[in-house]
Motif scaffolding. Structure first.
Motif, short mmCIF file in Angstrom:
data_model
loop_
_atom_site.label_atom_id
_atom_site.label_comp_id
_atom_site.label_asym_id
_atom_site.label_seq_id
_atom_site.Cartn_x
_atom_site.Cartn_y
_atom_site.Cartn_z
N THR A 21 -64.97 12.27 11.12
CA THR A 21 -63.63 11.78 10.79
C THR A 21 -63.23 10.68 11.77
OG1 THR A 21 -63.00 13.90 9.82
CG2 THR A 21 -61.21 12.44 10.46
N THR A 66 -58.82 10.63 5.51
CA THR A 66 -60.19 10.46 5.99
C THR A 66 -60.89 11.81 6.14
OG1 THR A 66 -59.34 8.58 7.24
CG2 THR A 66 -61.57 9.28 7.74
N GLU A 67 -60.20 12.81 6.66
CA GLU A 67 -60.84 14.12 6.87
C GLU A 67 -61.27 14.73 5.53
OE1 GLU A 67 -59.98 18.63 8.42
OE2 GLU A 67 -58.79 17.02 9.32
#
Length: 156
Positions: A21, A66-67
């Motif tokens: 991430t 994003t994660e």
């Protein structure tokens, strides 16, 4: 019903999720500031055995999680199993349909489990619209499976 071990949801390495991430965020930061992200993208692809491009990371930046993207990248696809019984399919459908994805907290905590169950169904069944049949709420698990199994792909 107890499912065979092959159907057990995978456990992601949380340290790798965190590191990837950060790397994905660095790639997006490079793009946002006009710096060349190619080396970082190459590193990301090497570490995840994938083939993403700068366009993929633009889309991630646009979508903003994003994660979630990284968890999807690291999540293995569902297994291909030649001898899934009707009872196992029904249990997988029940599990997928029972996952609560309402609200941000439930979605963030449960989406990967939904993806896992659906990837097993998509990998082993040919119907092109499995998600809608399972999640519509209009079908019992038995009715959903019957509709899915009725689909016969067109031979080309």
């Amino acid at each position: 019903m107890e499912l065979r071990a092959i159907f057990t949801p995978p456990v992601l390495d949380e340290d790798k999720v965190r590191r990837m991430t950060i790397l994905a965020d660095d790639i997006i930061s490079h793009m946002d500031s006009g710096r060349n992200p190619d080396k970082l993208i190459e590193m990301f692809n090497t570490l995840t055995d994938s083939e993403y491009t700068d366009i993929d990371f633009h889309n991630i930046a646009w979508e903003g999680d994003t994660e979630e993207f990284v968890r999807g990248v690291l999540m293995p696809g569902g297994p291909w199993v030649t001898d899934i019984s009707r009872e196992e399919y029904l249990e997988i459908i029940r599990r997928a349909a029972s996952i609560n994805l309402d609200g941000e907290a439930n979605y963030r905590n449960n989406w990967w489990l939904y993806v896992h169950w659906m990837s097993i169904l998509r990998r082993n069944l040919t119907h092109p619209d499995i998600s809608n049949i399972v999640l519509s709420g209009d079908n019992t698990p038995e009715e959903a499976l019957d509709k899915i199994l009725m689909h016969k792909p067109i031979a080309l």
